[in-house]
Design an enzyme around this catalytic site. Structure first.
Site, PDB file in Angstrom:
ATOM      1  N   GLY A 169       1.577  -1.214   3.689  1.00 15.37           N
ATOM      2  CA  GLY A 169       0.888  -2.472   3.393  1.00 15.37           C
ATOM      3  C   GLY A 169       1.522  -3.537   4.255  1.00 15.37           C
ATOM      4  N   GLU A 193      -4.631  -8.872   3.849  1.00 17.25           N
ATOM      5  CA  GLU A 193      -5.000  -7.741   2.988  1.00 17.25           C
ATOM      6  C   GLU A 193      -5.105  -8.169   1.524  1.00 17.25           C
ATOM      7  OE1 GLU A 193      -3.440  -3.844   5.514  1.00 17.25           O
ATOM      8  OE2 GLU A 193      -2.085  -4.743   4.048  1.00 17.25           O
ATOM      9  N   ASP A 200       3.869  -5.393  12.224  1.00 16.36           N
ATOM     10  CA  ASP A 200       4.612  -5.825  11.029  1.00 16.36           C
ATOM     11  C   ASP A 200       6.111  -5.893  11.314  1.00 16.36           C
ATOM     12  OD1 ASP A 200       2.184  -5.855   9.714  1.00 16.36           O
ATOM     13  OD2 ASP A 200       2.420  -3.831   8.924  1.00 16.36           O
ATOM     14  N   ASN A 220      -2.968 -10.069  17.056  1.00 12.53           N
ATOM     15  CA  ASN A 220      -3.042  -9.226  18.243  1.00 12.53           C
ATOM     16  C   ASN A 220      -4.322  -9.636  18.989  1.00 12.53           C
ATOM     17  OD1 ASN A 220      -5.196  -7.936  16.996  1.00 12.53           O
ATOM     18  ND2 ASN A 220      -4.074  -6.059  16.542  1.00 12.53           N
ATOM     19  N   MET A 270       0.868  -1.183   0.000  1.00 13.55           N
ATOM     20  CA  MET A 270       0.000   0.000   0.000  1.00 13.55           C
ATOM     21  C   MET A 270       0.899   1.225   0.000  1.00 13.55           C
ATOM     22  SD  MET A 270      -3.329  -0.736   1.153  1.00 13.55           S
ATOM     23  CE  MET A 270      -3.987  -2.387   1.313  1.00 13.55           C
TER      24      MET A 270
END
Ligand code: ATP
Length: 303
Positions: free
Chosen positions: A39, A139, A252, A184, A11
């Site tokens: 992203g 995603e 990430d 998470n 992204m």
């Protein structure tokens, strides 16, 4: 060299630093703005590559200047763009709002990421088979994620799934063969349908995932640290005490670092410990990928 296949998104992050969240219908002036490559897939690939892994990135970009930016960014970070596929669509973009308390709100426009398919995995199959780990997020289309999990199973390649962003229709049965699931708290709750308010509730939900067949469940809990559950062990890693400025992309950073360390050492506890440090360090700087250290700089802080 350890090789990792990241099959996922890219992204362009459009980050506005705001004084407070706007109310409905309000136009608000933001004191600062930054554009960056992001992203979840790309972020994890960049973190792993900066820490010395050889990363194969399978992703789809659009037909616009954002795509050129993303490709140049992969190249600048030593990631091969052989499987960065052009698509007749917009690139993925993510308008992000960060307030002074470092809380963030994110809108995702998936664009070309929606076109990454199971047949794209097949076209990269020979090179993915050379990898020691497949890393996935949510995603890209869920069917592509299932196909990648299946690919890993068929070819005996361990799969790490980061079930983010939280996805209510993800079918646990189709991903339970993963060697690692790294959610998470919110994602853990959605995957299991269980509450995750207290430490006991988080542990119970993680146990449910493990008992469903997931070999390793690693729950990242922001400033509450990390919990790892496997068949043989249950281990808690306390958080690092840092001055958090921007937690965007901390998950990430954790995953990219963990993947890189795990492929090198196959020592899960050690890899979590280092990833906990790496992610904590990343929240002390603004931005996502811009907050990820390279190997040399990280080693200076964490020898
Ligand atoms: P994101 O979606 O923004 O990437 P996430 O919710 O997936 O975040 P978190 O669980 O918030 O990820 O954070 C990942 C890891 O980053 C944590 O497990 C911890 O190691 C580190 N971390 C995040 N926030 C903090 C903090 N305030 N202090 C210390 N470490 C932190």
């Amino acid at each position: 060299m350890m090789k990792i296949a990241v099959i996922g998104s890219n992204m362009i992050d459009l980050v506005s630093y705001i004084t407070r969240m706007p109310t409905k219908g309000e136009t608000l002036e933001a004191p600062d703005f930054k554009m960056g490559c992001g992203g979840k897939g790309a972020n994890q690939a960049i973190a792993a590559s900066r820490l010395g892994a050889d990363v194969l990135m399978l992703t789809r970009v659009g037909n616009d200047i954002f795509a050129d930016n993303t490709i140049a960014n992969f190249q600048a970070n030593g990631i091969s763009t052989d499987y960065v596929l052009r698509t007749n669509a917009s690139s993925g973009v993510a308008p992000i709002f960060v307030d002074p308390l470092s809380h963030n709100s994110i809108i995702i426009v998936k664009g070309a990421n929606s076109y990454l398919s199971a047949s794209d995995i097949q076209s990269a199959a020979e090179d993915i088979k050379k990898c020691q780990l497949i890393v996935l997020q949510l995603e890209i289309p869920t069917e592509t994620v299932y196909a990648a999990v299946q690919f890993g199973k068929e070819h005996n390649i361990p799969v790490l799934l980061n079930p983010a962003p939280a996805q209510p229709d993800l079918i646990l049965d189709k991903v339970k063969s993963c060697e690692f699931i790294v959610p998470n708290e919110t994602e853990l709750s959605l995957l299991t349908g269980m509450p995750v308010e207290t430490e006991d509730e988080i542990r119970n939900a993680a146990m449910t995932l493990r008992d469903a067949g997931v070999k390793n469940v690693i729950v990242t809990m922001g400033q509450r640290g990390v919990l790892w559950l496997s068949e043989k062990t249950q281990q808690y890693f306390p958080p690092l005490n840092v001055n958090a400025k921007d937690t965007t992309g901390a998950g990430d950073a954790f995953i990219g670092c963990f993947a890189s360390m795990y492929c090198k050492s196959k020592d899960i506890a050690h890899s979590i410990e280092i990833a906990n440090h790496y992610a904590a360090d990343s929240v002390t700087r603004l931005g996502t990928q811009t907050s990820y250290l390279n190997k040399e700089d990280f080693l200076q802080q964490y020898p």
